[in-house]
Design a protein around this motif. Structure first.
Motif, short mmCIF file in Angstrom:
data_model
loop_
_atom_site.label_atom_id
_atom_site.label_comp_id
_atom_site.label_asym_id
_atom_site.label_seq_id
_atom_site.Cartn_x
_atom_site.Cartn_y
_atom_site.Cartn_z
N PRO A 1 0.80 -1.23 0.00
CA PRO A 1 0.00 0.00 0.00
C PRO A 1 0.83 1.28 0.00
O PRO A 1 1.98 1.29 0.45
N ILE A 2 0.24 2.34 -0.52
CA ILE A 2 0.84 3.68 -0.47
C ILE A 2 -0.20 4.62 0.12
O ILE A 2 -1.37 4.58 -0.27
N ILE A 3 0.23 5.43 1.07
CA ILE A 3 -0.64 6.52 1.54
C ILE A 3 0.10 7.82 1.32
O ILE A 3 1.25 7.97 1.74
N ILE A 4 -0.55 8.75 0.63
CA ILE A 4 0.02 10.09 0.46
C ILE A 4 -0.83 11.03 1.30
O ILE A 4 -2.03 11.20 1.06
N ASP A 5 -0.20 11.60 2.34
CA ASP A 5 -0.93 12.53 3.20
C ASP A 5 -1.01 13.88 2.53
O ASP A 5 -0.05 14.34 1.91
N PRO A 6 -2.18 14.54 2.66
CA PRO A 6 -2.34 15.85 2.01
C PRO A 6 -1.39 16.88 2.60
O PRO A 6 -0.99 16.78 3.76
N LYS A 7 -1.04 17.85 1.78
CA LYS A 7 -0.17 18.94 2.20
C LYS A 7 -0.78 19.68 3.39
O LYS A 7 -0.14 19.92 4.39
N GLY A 8 -2.04 20.04 3.23
CA GLY A 8 -2.73 20.75 4.31
C GLY A 8 -3.55 19.79 5.14
O GLY A 8 -3.21 18.62 5.27
N ALA A 9 -4.64 20.31 5.67
CA ALA A 9 -5.51 19.48 6.50
C ALA A 9 -6.25 18.48 5.61
O ALA A 9 -6.58 18.79 4.47
N ASP A 10 -6.47 17.29 6.15
CA ASP A 10 -7.22 16.27 5.40
C ASP A 10 -8.70 16.60 5.50
O ASP A 10 -9.21 16.84 6.60
N SER A 11 -9.36 16.62 4.35
CA SER A 11 -10.79 16.94 4.38
C SER A 11 -11.61 15.80 4.97
O SER A 11 -12.77 15.97 5.30
N VAL A 12 -10.98 14.63 5.08
CA VAL A 12 -11.66 13.50 5.72
C VAL A 12 -11.24 13.47 7.19
O VAL A 12 -10.06 13.40 7.50
#
Lengths: 268, 640
Positions: B165-176
């Motif tokens: 698996p790959i998870i890319i965390d968002p630059k800013g806040a996660d909308s989820v």
């Protein structure tokens, strides 16, 4: 042929003709289907990898070995052992087949009947292959035949193998086999099977009369321990017809016989 | 705990990995290197931590592992099945050093990641592959975040465990928003050599199916099915008879268990990394809110079940309030097996596994012969063959249409601009006709093509095969809406039609009747072009179709005539049997991109092509303003 393929082929031909004089053009015919990665990793490296990935996805050759009927038949006192086996090697469209069929008499301790065919098979439609090759009779005699046939799957799942044989002696004969697979469960299958033989001429030394020579029909009930390994039991009605029946009677045989069979169907 | 620490280190310190963990693996004999995130809660996994990095060392090797209590040989990454979780932040420059310790070539493809094409990891298409004893360095940054995955694109290695698996965390806040998260990587493990499985399919394509027609269920033997020699029971080529279905490498018996505190929002990142299996995913008694599909956020939509094509990812939020264990069920599309995990209030709990449900059968609609839309043609069920070989609607006398095919770039593909004008069967199931310059191949029945769907229909508003009559909500593609507005709202200037074709009896699979081994021309897109890709499934199976390097903006006919502003965007789309669907694509990234069915044995049999996005010097400066009216086939001359 698609027009574009024709053009490409012609271009190849023209360039091939001119290469003797102008070898520099040879590279222009090397027209890869895609090549943008060449500039990163080198054209030669990519050509090798491209060739490999294309062959590996659609052109890997396969083979199969199958003993369709390896069985004991309860004829006469000790009965006979019958083999009916095939194997092929090749791709989706072109395959090389070997087929062999024969009978070994347990009473006489000898091979009574045996043939082997070497055949080139070409897929011509979704379910049908045309097959051509040679057949050699190991017993009796040493006849050689040219073989032309079709093999495939007829509507409603009937497996059909029909072939005509022209012997080196000029005798024409043919056989048609049909099989069906009726599953009672995912592992128990009833296989009805019928085979008809024809001959265009009398061949007394082989005990064959002209016309329909024989009609064999039977059922085999198999249990697939694995899909590839299935023992079976069955019964077969073997009937000789016309002059062939007379030859059988003259030889002390029964032209209308019902035999029990026990055997194995296996493939790899 | 020791191993835990070690695995976390592997991601960041290559020297440590080489000196410590390989030694440990060898000492254990059977690899015990289960990464933290893939462990059950009973072994300390209370939800995965948000660790991120930029440099990753990955070693591909052959090793022993344990699946469902049995020792098995795997080909994988860093000694575990699945491979390590690669987690990084959006926009970061990433370096991945991949060392091949196998005696054959390997590769890693970053599924769904918009990387430069020479970093895409497809041997023979984007790079030469990674040779034995070689270390290949992948370097890229990607303009996206979300749940993705990676896998080998060499041979059949993916079937042997080479996926992670790959998870890319968002630059800013996660909308989820969520309180806890787990990754669930679905797989179909086999103890049989994958090449042997493929060989069996070639010798006897039905031999791995243990749900064939019998005397008590003769639908497949008689009528149209028997006449066509097609099977309504052919839902999966390789079934539970061969496969052990796993979640993060754990079978139902191994019980991958997760924990929650009542009232928490738990995010499940679900990745279908199977080789051949479409899964029906559900959590009985617990509604799931889908928040992401194929790595891109969607408007939250609550559902009870969804069918997941191979290579698709879905992120769901569940909010269990009751302190009891819930089953997470991934059931094979043909119902020949399933794998069950547990989400419980305490580590180590085991939810009741539901029984396998009744096996569905295919219908005439799956053959591309939907009688309900065919009026007086229903008399064809008596076995008459004529109608079945009918040519598709778009096929007309091209020779009389005077199109100039001259340059050869479009070999074998014919064009027309007639749309669907010649067909008049009442309401068009595909929505209003679109008058686009169209590139479509001539498909003819032959050894590799059994059937040309006479009346393919758009099935985006249907749930997956076999799920139309379950007594609860099931997600459909047409329910999905992108959370963000679509980045490219242009209408396409050109339509490329690709037919999915097969002959199950010979186990031949292809696009447009041409196997990958026979391809002489890639499909051409132009940089800056907005192009419509239409997929027509002439086969009896659902195919998860994946195009590398681009996202599909799904054309949902009943959503603003297919031009809605928040269409779902996917890297992989399941094309149902007998379906005709369209996606719009912005061809932005120049390069050669693999395009294939993600069922590994279909790809291996030839169901693959390459899409070349050609550089367009005039357009690259001022993209995306281009004169689409000049972009038909005649304009393609000399583009090579």
């Amino acid at each position: 042929m698609r027009p574009i393929t024709f053009l490409t082929t012609s271009a190849f031909a023209i360039v091939a003709l001119s290469t003797t004089a102008l070898p520099a053009f040879a590279d222009d015919t090397d027209n890869p289907p895609w090549s943008m990665a060449d500039k990163y990793w080198g054209a030669e490296e990519m050509a090798k990898a491209r060739d490999h990935v294309q062959k590996n996805n659609g052109a890997t050759p396969n083979y199969m070995i199958m003993g369709d009927r390896l069985e004991w038949q309860g004829t006469g006192s000790d009965g006979i052992f019958l083999w009916d086996a095939q194997g092929w090697y090749g791709g989706d469209l072109n395959k090389f087949w070997i087929k062999t069929e024969g009978e070994y008499s347990l009473a006489d301790n000898e091979i009574e009947d045996a043939e082997v065919q070497a055949i080139w098979s070409r897929a011509i439609s979704p379910f049908w292959d045309v097959q051509a090759g040679v057949r050699y009779d190991l017993a009796p005699k040493g006849r050689t035949h040219a073989v032309l046939g079709v093999q495939g799957l007829a509507p409603y799942w009937f497996e059909v193998d029909a072939a005509a044989f022209l012997s080196s002696g000029g005798d024409l004969s043919a056989s048609v086999e049909a099989e069906y697979e009726l599953r009672f469960s995912q592992r128990i299958t009833l296989q009805p099977r019928a085979e008809v033989g024809f001959s265009a001429s009398d061949i007394p030394e082989l005990g064959i009369g002209s016309g329909i020579t024989n009609f064999d029909t039977g059922v085999r009930l198999r249990y697939e321990i694995k899909r590839e390994f299935a023992p079976y039991i069955g019964v077969e009605w073997q009937k000789s017809l016309g002059d062939t029946a007379d030859f059988v009677r003259a030889g002390g045989g029964d032209p209308d016989d019902i035999v029990a069979v026990i055997g194995l169907r296996t493939w790899y | 705990m020791f191993l835990d620490f070690q695995m976390d280190f592997i991601m960041f310190d290559r020297r440590k990995f080489l000196t410590t963990s390989l030694g440990a693996g060898a000492a254990l004999g059977v690899s015990g290197l289960v990464p933290t995130w893939a462990r059950p809660a009973s072994m300390g996994n209370m939800g995965i931590p948000a660790l991120t990095g930029t440099d990753f060392d990955l070693a591909v090797s052959k090793f022993k592992t344990r699946i469902n209590g049995r020792v098995a040989m795997a080909v994988g990454v860093n000694g575990s099945v699945p491979a390590p979780l690669i987690r990084f932040r959006e926009g970061d420059d990433i370096t991945l050093n991949v060392t091949n310790t196998l005696d054959t070539d390997t590769s890693i493809h970053w599924h769904g990641l918009l990387v430069p094409f020479q970093m895409d990891g497809v041997p023979g298409v984007t790079f030469p592959g990674i040779k034995p004893n070689e270390t290949f360095q992948y370097k890229f940054s990607v303009p996206q975040n979300g749940t993705y995955w990676y896998h080998s694109h060499s041979g059949l290695q993916e079937q042997s465990g080479h996926y992670g698996p790959i998870i890319i965390d968002p630059k800013g806040a996660d909308s989820v928003k969520y309180d806890r998260e787990y990754v669930l990587v679905l797989g179909d493990w086999t103890f049989t050599d994958p090449h042997r499985i493929f060989a069996k399919l070639k010798k006897n394509a039905e031999s791995l199916n243990f749900n064939q027609s019998t005397v008590s269920d003769t639908k497949g033997l008689t009528g149209m099915w028997g006449a066509m020699r097609m099977s309504p029971n052919d839902l999966a080529d390789v079934t539970g008879e061969t496969y052990t279905y796993v979640i993060n490498g754990h079978s139902t018996a191994d019980n991958f268990n997760m924990v929650f505190n009542p009232g928490e929002r738990v995010r499940l990142r679900i990745i279908n990394a199977a080789a051949m299996t479409l899964f029906n995913v559900r959590m009985p008694g617990l509604p799931m809110t889908v928040v992401q599909a194929d790595g891109l956020n969607v408007r939250p939509i609550e559902t009870d079940e969804f069918q997941m094509g191979v290579a698709e990812t879905y992120d769901v939020i569940v909010e269990p309030t009751e302190a009891k264990p819930f089953a997470f069920v991934a059931e094979s599309i043909d119902r020949s097996g399933q794998v069950v995990a547990t989400l419980g209030p305490k580590p180590g709990m085991r939810a009741q596994a539901p029984r396998l449900r009744a096996v569905p059968v295919l219908t005439m609609k799956d053959m591309g012969m939907d009688h309900s839309s065919m009026g007086g043609m229903s008399g064809m069920d008596n076995g008459s063959m004529e109608g079945m070989n009918a040519k598709p609607a778009a096929e007309m006398d091209h020779s009389a249409m005077g199109h100039d095919m001259g340059s050869g770039d479009m070999a074998g593909r014919k064009s027309d601009t007639m749309g669907q004008g010649s067909m008049s069967h009442g309401p068009n199931p595909n929505g209003p006709p679109v008058q686009l310059a169209k590139i479509e191949a001539d498909i003819e029945v032959g050894p590799g093509v059994v059937n040309v769907a006479a009346m393919p229909t758009n099935r985006l508003n249907e749930p997956g095969i076999g799920l139309s009559d379950v007594p609860h909500r099931v997600l459909t593609y047409s329910q999905l809406r992108s959370l963000e507005p679509n980045p490219d709202m242009r209408k396409p200037g050109r339509e490329v039609v690709v037919h999915l074709t097969s002959n199950m009896e010979r186990y031949m699979w292809s696009f447009d009747g041409v196997k990958f081994s026979e391809v002489t021309e890639s499909i051409k897109f132009m940089e800056g072009e907005r192009v419509r890709l239409t997929l027509v499934n002439n086969t009896m199976m659902p195919h998860p179709i994946h195009l590398h390097g681009m996202f599909f903006d799904v054309v949902i006919p009943d959503y603003d005539d297919g031009y809605g502003t928040h269409r779902p965007r996917k890297h992989t789309i399941v094309t149902k049997p007998g379906e005709k669907l369209s996606v719009d694509i912005s061809a932005e990234h120049v390069g050669d991109w693999a395009f294939h069915c993600h069922l590994i044995y279909h790809m291996h049999a030839g169901m693959m092509q390459v899409v070349s996005v050609l550089p367009n010097p005039q357009q690259s400066a001022a993209a995306p303003k281009m004169d689409h009216s000049k972009m038909d086939h005649t304009g393609m001359k000399g583009m090579k």
